[in-house]
Design a protein around this motif. Sequence first.
Motif, mmCIF file in Angstrom:
data_model
loop_
_atom_site.group_PDB
_atom_site.id
_atom_site.type_symbol
_atom_site.label_atom_id
_atom_site.label_comp_id
_atom_site.label_asym_id
_atom_site.label_seq_id
_atom_site.Cartn_x
_atom_site.Cartn_y
_atom_site.Cartn_z
ATOM 1 N N SER A 1 0.829 -1.215 0.000
ATOM 2 C CA SER A 1 0.000 0.000 0.000
ATOM 3 C C SER A 1 0.858 1.257 0.000
ATOM 4 N N VAL B 1 2.044 1.702 -3.545
ATOM 5 C CA VAL B 1 0.960 2.173 -4.412
ATOM 6 C C VAL B 1 0.704 3.659 -4.171
ATOM 7 N N ILE B 2 0.724 4.084 -2.907
ATOM 8 C CA ILE B 2 0.517 5.507 -2.599
ATOM 9 C C ILE B 2 1.676 6.343 -3.138
ATOM 10 N N GLY C 1 -4.370 2.482 -2.831
ATOM 11 C CA GLY C 1 -3.424 2.360 -1.725
ATOM 12 C C GLY C 1 -4.114 2.364 -0.376
#
Length: 154
Positions: A43, A46-47, A86
Amino acid sequence: MMEEFEDEKPVEVKLVVTEEMRSYLYDITKWAKFLSIIGFVISIFVILAAFSIPALMNSNPAVATQMGQLGSSGTTIVTIIYFVLGLLLFYPSILLNKVANKGKQGILFGDQESLNNAMASLKSLFKFWGSITIAIIAFYFLLIFMVGAGVAKA
């Protein structure tokens, strides 16, 4: 005769947690910890990608031409989509981490409240993924309907 039933106390059923079940629960906490760490890492990536993709898209002319009419709003849309994805991965990782920590504490120290909290987090995790699954299925049905309506008009 009715008075006889009113005086009786309901029989309380107690569940017994065997050593074998404790062993299984302890193994579950290990896997929950592993999966929560992996979920946190993914996550975060992804962020981070959400905020680095626009710079990459703007610096590469080939990608910019493929974005076509969307232009700068296309990079904003991509940023929002990746950021939401995310966050959608981050929340279940938090729940899994709670399951791992509280479950381990409950199993090792016989702490009933910690084990209850772990099971509540597990319930929340399943409700979350169930809701996401329902939303995805609804989206697919909507997409199929829209494609069918588009084919019928053509």
